[in-house]
Design a protein around this motif. Structure first.
Motif, PDB file in Angstrom:
ATOM      1  N   ASP A 190       0.847  -1.188   0.000  1.00 26.23           N
ATOM      2  CA  ASP A 190       0.000   0.000   0.000  1.00 26.23           C
ATOM      3  C   ASP A 190       0.887   1.244   0.000  1.00 26.23           C
ATOM      4  N   GLY A 191       0.464   2.250  -0.766  1.00 26.32           N
ATOM      5  CA  GLY A 191       1.208   3.503  -0.816  1.00 26.32           C
ATOM      6  C   GLY A 191       2.360   3.515  -1.799  1.00 26.32           C
ATOM      7  N   ALA A 192       2.554   2.433  -2.532  1.00 34.48           N
ATOM      8  CA  ALA A 192       3.678   2.346  -3.462  1.00 34.48           C
ATOM      9  C   ALA A 192       3.423   3.171  -4.715  1.00 34.48           C
ATOM     10  N   SER A 193       4.505   3.614  -5.341  1.00 31.64           N
ATOM     11  CA  SER A 193       4.419   4.201  -6.681  1.00 31.64           C
ATOM     12  C   SER A 193       4.704   3.084  -7.679  1.00 31.64           C
ATOM     13  N   VAL A 194       3.788   2.896  -8.625  1.00 30.39           N
ATOM     14  CA  VAL A 194       3.840   1.744  -9.523  1.00 30.39           C
ATOM     15  C   VAL A 194       3.819   2.218 -10.974  1.00 30.39           C
ATOM     16  N   ALA A 195       4.829   1.849 -11.739  1.00 35.23           N
ATOM     17  CA  ALA A 195       4.886   2.173 -13.165  1.00 35.23           C
ATOM     18  C   ALA A 195       4.324   1.004 -13.961  1.00 35.23           C
ATOM     19  N   LEU A 196       3.327   1.296 -14.802  1.00 35.33           N
ATOM     20  CA  LEU A 196       2.622   0.270 -15.574  1.00 35.33           C
ATOM     21  C   LEU A 196       2.347   0.782 -16.983  1.00 35.33           C
ATOM     22  N   GLY A 197       2.153  -0.125 -17.910  1.00 35.75           N
ATOM     23  CA  GLY A 197       1.765   0.272 -19.261  1.00 35.75           C
ATOM     24  C   GLY A 197       2.802   1.123 -19.957  1.00 35.75           C
ATOM     25  N   LEU A 198       4.058   0.818 -19.735  1.00 35.17           N
ATOM     26  CA  LEU A 198       5.143   1.652 -20.253  1.00 35.17           C
ATOM     27  C   LEU A 198       5.411   1.431 -21.736  1.00 35.17           C
ATOM     28  N   GLN A 199       4.848   0.361 -22.311  1.00 33.87           N
ATOM     29  CA  GLN A 199       5.075   0.067 -23.726  1.00 33.87           C
ATOM     30  C   GLN A 199       3.955   0.617 -24.602  1.00 33.87           C
TER      31      GLN A 199
END
Length: 303
Positions: free
Chosen positions: A11-20
């Motif tokens: 919880d509270g994390a920064s998450v990078a997704l959909g980078l492609q």
């Protein structure tokens, strides 16, 4: 997948997704985030497709750092619109906070994170409203051309980056081809990396083509085999984009009640990705398969 998300997406994390960009979006990982009811996440991505919308509607999101969020095929996405205009389910009583970026400035921010520097200078976004009230930009003067004004783009270091690729070995060494978008920058900038792959292959398959190993295993915290883990987005050489699914999502998620029913059917009702694929049906899955192969020329690494 359950173990990887439980351990590396707190919880509270920064998450990078959909980078492609529009291909290889890690939907299976996103659905697991929803099932585990992760909260107060910061989502990071460029042209962020309906996976962001799903996470927002599921109350997982605190804020978003992106260039665009919606349904690329159909336009704006309903959960995102409601969260920014009325109320964010993830922060009741408040609207969703969005940090506007351009695709290029987001790439620079991740590149700065990958390089371990606090910012990178640029001219992009100057003169636009993107930088107004946005702490990811700061006006500076060039140390080499004293009269030249530049923008400093703040570095982004995601707590975790999640990517989907064609294949990887058990150590996380991953082959990927097609559009990379800002995947490489996102992987190198992140504190932790989760690699989801269409298939886990033997190590000698990966080592047979070292130039295609775009993610080295030493950067990877977890590797997950997940066939069709990027559906409905395409995976070059494995399956095409499921256009009908994007259309159906748009039609079936106009209200929060509609979205709740959709997630009950496609997310919470699925024990794992294999169950999801079974629900898609064999005919639909076969229809998404590659119809015309286009192989690269053989490469000789001999000496």
């Amino acid at each position: 997948m359950h173990q990887a998300i439980a351990e590396y997406v707190p919880d509270g994390a920064s998450v990078a997704l959909g980078l492609q960009m529009e291909q290889m979006i890690p939907f299976a990982a996103g659905h697991e985030i929803i099932r585990q009811k992760k909260r107060e996440l910061r989502l990071i991505g460029p042209i962020s497709d309906i996976l962001f919308d799903q996470l927002i509607g599921a109350s997982c999101v605190k804020d978003v750092v992106a260039a665009w969020v919606g349904n690329v095929m159909m336009g704006s996405a309903y959960n995102f619109r409601h969260a920014t205009e009325v109320e964010n389910p993830g922060t009741p009583g408040e609207k969703l906070r969005v940090f506007d970026m351009t695709n290029f400035s987001l790439a620079l921010a991740l590149q700065a994170g990958a390089m371990g520097v606090p910012f990178l200078p640029t001219r992009t976004a100057m003169g636009s409203d993107v930088i107004k009230g946005n702490h990811f930009f700061y006006q500076i003067i060039s140390p080499f051309e004293p009269k030249e004004t530049l923008l400093a783009v703040r570095a982004i270091v995601p707590d975790v980056t999640i990517v989907h690729v064609q294949r990887a070995d058990k150590n996380g060494n991953a082959h990927c081809w097609g559009n990379f978008g800002v995947m490489l920058e996102g992987v190198r900038a992140a504190k932790k990396v989760i690699v989801c792959a269409e298939e886990i292959v033997e190590e000698d398959v990966i080592s047979s083509d070292p130039n295609r190993t775009v993610i080295p295993g030493f950067l990877v915290a977890a590797v997950v085999e997940c066939r069709l883990g990027a559906h409905p987005s395409p995976v070059q050489g494995y399956n095409k984009r499921d256009d009908a699914f994007f259309q159906q999502y748009h039609a079936e998620t106009k209200t929060q009640a509609d979205f709740n029913a959709w997630t009950a059917h496609w997310v919470h009702g699925m024990a794992d990705r294999a169950t999801y694929v079974k629900q898609l049906g064999q005919e639909r899955v076969e229809g998404l398969g590659v119809k015309k192969h286009a192989y690269a020329a053989q490469t000789d690494f001999g000496y």
